[in-house]
Scaffold this active site. Structure first.
Site, PDB file in Angstrom:
ATOM      1  N   GLU A 200       0.872  -1.127  -0.157  1.00  0.00           N
ATOM      2  CA  GLU A 200       0.211  -0.134   0.167  1.00  0.00           C
ATOM      3  C   GLU A 200       1.211   1.458  -0.088  1.00  0.00           C
ATOM      4  O   GLU A 200       1.919   1.412   0.961  1.00  0.00           O
ATOM      5  CB  GLU A 200      -1.210   0.248   1.191  1.00  0.00           C
ATOM      6  CG  GLU A 200      -1.717  -0.545   1.027  1.00  0.00           C
ATOM      7  CD  GLU A 200      -3.143  -0.526   2.363  1.00  0.00           C
ATOM      8  OE1 GLU A 200      -2.624   0.036   3.492  1.00  0.00           O
ATOM      9  OE2 GLU A 200      -4.003  -1.296   2.738  1.00  0.00           O
ATOM     10  N   ARG A 291     -19.186  -5.152  14.596  1.00  0.00           N
ATOM     11  CA  ARG A 291     -18.640  -5.573  16.098  1.00  0.00           C
ATOM     12  C   ARG A 291     -18.857  -4.295  16.569  1.00  0.00           C
ATOM     13  O   ARG A 291     -18.981  -3.065  16.249  1.00  0.00           O
ATOM     14  CB  ARG A 291     -17.896  -6.478  16.415  1.00  0.00           C
ATOM     15  CG  ARG A 291     -17.097  -5.597  17.006  1.00  0.00           C
ATOM     16  CD  ARG A 291     -15.177  -5.847  17.458  1.00  0.00           C
ATOM     17  NE  ARG A 291     -14.011  -5.170  17.325  1.00  0.00           N
ATOM     18  CZ  ARG A 291     -13.636  -4.681  17.646  1.00  0.00           C
ATOM     19  NH1 ARG A 291     -15.041  -3.317  18.235  1.00  0.00           N
ATOM     20  NH2 ARG A 291     -12.227  -4.025  17.038  1.00  0.00           N
TER      21      ARG A 291
HETATM   22  P1  ADP Z   1      -3.868  -4.333  11.680  1.00  0.00           P
HETATM   23  O1  ADP Z   1      -5.373  -5.014  11.549  1.00  0.00           O
HETATM   24  O2  ADP Z   1      -2.808  -4.868  12.310  1.00  0.00           O
HETATM   25  O3  ADP Z   1      -4.187  -2.808  13.475  1.00  0.00           O
HETATM   26  P2  ADP Z   1      -4.570  -1.981  10.167  1.00  0.00           P
HETATM   27  O4  ADP Z   1      -4.748  -2.039   8.279  1.00  0.00           O
HETATM   28  O5  ADP Z   1      -6.091  -1.736  10.160  1.00  0.00           O
HETATM   29  O6  ADP Z   1      -4.099  -2.709  10.609  1.00  0.00           O
HETATM   30  O7  ADP Z   1      -3.439  -0.437  10.438  1.00  0.00           O
HETATM   31  C1  ADP Z   1      -3.413  -0.841  11.489  1.00  0.00           C
HETATM   32  C2  ADP Z   1      -2.014   0.685  12.135  1.00  0.00           C
HETATM   33  O8  ADP Z   1      -1.216   0.821  10.950  1.00  0.00           O
HETATM   34  C3  ADP Z   1      -3.173   1.713  11.286  1.00  0.00           C
HETATM   35  O9  ADP Z   1      -4.358   2.809  12.244  1.00  0.00           O
HETATM   36  C4  ADP Z   1      -2.257   2.266  11.149  1.00  0.00           C
HETATM   37  O10 ADP Z   1      -1.708   4.075  12.752  1.00  0.00           O
HETATM   38  C5  ADP Z   1      -0.564   2.201  10.562  1.00  0.00           C
HETATM   39  N1  ADP Z   1      -1.159   1.756   8.753  1.00  0.00           N
HETATM   40  C6  ADP Z   1      -2.119   0.787   8.472  1.00  0.00           C
HETATM   41  N2  ADP Z   1      -1.872   1.058   6.807  1.00  0.00           N
HETATM   42  C7  ADP Z   1      -1.035   2.371   6.946  1.00  0.00           C
HETATM   43  C8  ADP Z   1      -1.092   2.822   5.194  1.00  0.00           C
HETATM   44  N3  ADP Z   1      -0.755   2.588   4.379  1.00  0.00           N
HETATM   45  N4  ADP Z   1      -0.453   4.714   5.996  1.00  0.00           N
HETATM   46  C9  ADP Z   1       0.471   4.537   6.785  1.00  0.00           C
HETATM   47  N5  ADP Z   1      -0.093   3.990   7.769  1.00  0.00           N
HETATM   48  C10 ADP Z   1      -0.483   2.721   8.132  1.00  0.00           C
END
Ligand code: ADP
Length: 446
Positions: A200, A291
């Site tokens: 990403e 949820r």
């Molecule tokens: P997880 O399920 O491991 O929590 P997420 O996709 O929800 O994974 O991402 C967790 C955190 O990582 C987000 O809240 C953000 O802080 C950071 N993050 C995720 N994707 C990105 C991105 N594309 N760019 C910057 N930070 C990101």
């Protein structure tokens, strides 16, 4: 309507659900581990069943024991709360097979949102904006490099099975790709037993903005506005606000409507939260939680809607009583999570609460299951309670929060209250000027 609901959870959320059931005239069953025999949710429930020893895998995650508790008590529905079995599609399925209602979405919806790549694909199909990146899994280094060049550096390599921010690595240039790929893979393999990753665009200073949605599984759905949960430590939310303070009202409305329309298309049932990163006026979907969330009270405060009540109603087969045009947003609400932790090191501080005096007064709500003399067991999360404060403006809300924090007393264990006492005086917090890295930078500097 249900006659008896079993609450498959503990702590403040078990009590929150119990209160909604009581108001609806529904009998309640508490389940608990041996460590929670004296817990408030057990004391206040109509019936209780001990389902095992302290470790969650033997009690709150123990599906056969919970099914047995349903059987013994004759419960006709189960509310899973948050955490534990709340996003376990298999649990929802097993309950269905036993003709017991899972108060939540269908097992299918839990499943498609539980897998990150499927969730992202679904989001695209539903017209929800996503972070630019690979359409699916990335197999080779060459593939990763080609895609990174196309979307532009920095990029983030993320585990497909990710959770809690693990298995995530940033690559700032093409030279970092090889190492980011292999470390993300090995971390993911160790944490989730699955080394598949995707890529990403990495956003530098985003805010975490989420939209609360509610559907009835019959094609009706609404949004209940936004929350800003950017103040996080190790991906754990610490402070949440509704509405999102720096997102202009018309942008909030726009993303809310996109989410509600998506839920109508999906025929989603129950409460859900669609999480975004927000940067330069753009929203980027990261995940959907199928949820109830810890921070739901701030939304309840600004809309006047009881989200748990609505969850129970739609699970019982009723149509959504809410119409989008009737949902108004009043003033501002902030929630802070009071944890039994050292406010400097964040190490858990279980033990006996020798004195307890929660804040009160106009515009103050405290969701907690502790009481004076209660011993916080060391086995579960360290949330003691949530302080939720309302103001007609954000300014009034901050003033009220400040005096509420000063009033709140929890003796006998360390808590995060002193951290909030400091945060409330920080110019950036007062101005609403923070992103997802702000709190960790602030704590690092102290
Ligand atoms: P997880 O399920 O491991 O929590 P997420 O996709 O929800 O994974 O991402 C967790 C955190 O990582 C987000 O809240 C953000 O802080 C950071 N993050 C995720 N994707 C990105 C991105 N594309 N760019 C910057 N930070 C990101």
């Amino acid at each position: 309507m249900f006659s008896k609901v079993l609450i498959a959870n503990r702590g403040e959320i078990a009590l929150r659900i119990l209160r909604a059931c009581k108001e609806l005239g529904i009998q309640t069953v508490a389940v608990h581990s041996t460590a929670d025999a004296n817990a408030m949710h057990v004391r206040l429930a109509d019936e209780s069943v001990c389902i095992g020893p302290p470790p969650a895998r033997d009690s709150y995650l123990n599906i056969p024991q919970i099914m047995a508790a349903c059987e013994i008590t004759g419960a006709d529905a189960v509310h899973p709360g948050y955490g534990f079995l709340s996003e376990n599609a298999r649990f929802a399925q097993i309950l269905n097979e036993h003709k017991i209602t899972f108060i939540g979405p269908s097992a299918h919806h839990i499943e498609i949102m539980g897998d990150k790549i499927t969730a992202k694909k679904t989001a695209v199909e539903l017209g929800i904006p996503v972070v630019p990146g690979s359409d699916g899994e990335i197999k080779t280094e060459a593939e990763a490099k080609a895609l990174a060049t196309k979307i532009g550096y920095p990029v983030l390599i993320k585990a497909t099975a990710g959770g809690g921010g693990r298995g995530m690595k940033v690559a700032h240039t093409e030279l970092d790709i090889g190492i980011a790929l292999s470390t993300a893979r090995s971390e993911a393999k160790a944490a989730f037993g699955n080394d598949s990753v995707y890529i990403e665009k990495y956003l530098g200073k985003p805010r975490h903005i989420e939209v609360q949605v509610m559907g009835d599984g019959q094609g009706n759905a609404v949004h209940l506005g936004t929350r800003d949960c950017s103040l996080q430590r190790r991906h754990q939310k610490v402070w949440e606000e509704a509405s999102a303070p720096t997102v202009p009202p018309e942008k909030r409305e726009e993303i809310g409507e996109i989410c509600a329309a998506a839920m109508r298309k999906l025929k989603y049932s129950g409460a859900g939260t669609i999480e975004f990163l927000y940067e330069n006026g753009e929203f980027y979907f990261i995940e959907m939680n199928t949820r109830l969330q810890v921070e739901h009270p701030v939304t309840e405060r600004i809309t006047g809607i009881d989200i748990v009540y609505e969850q129970i109603r739609v699970a019982s087969g009723e149509k959504l009583s809410l119409k989008q045009k009737d949902i108004q947003f009043y003033g501002h609400a902030i929630e802070v999570r009071i944890n039994a932790e050292d406010p400097q090191t964040f190490t858990p501080s279980p033990g006996k609460i020798s004195f307890y005096h929660p804040a009160g007064g106009v515009g103050v709500r405290v969701d907690s299951a502790v009481y004076q003399g209660y011993s916080i067991p060391p086995y579960y999360d360290s949330l003691i309670g949530k302080l939720i404060v309302y103001g007609r403006t954000r300014h009034e809300c901050l003033q009220r929060l400040s005096r509420s924090i000063d009033e709140f007393v929890v003796d006998g264990v360390k808590t995060t209250l002193p951290l909030f006492q400091r945060l409330i005086r920080e110019p950036d917090i007062i101005a609403g000027n923070y992103d997802i890295h702000w709190l960790e930078n602030y704590l690092g500097k102290k």
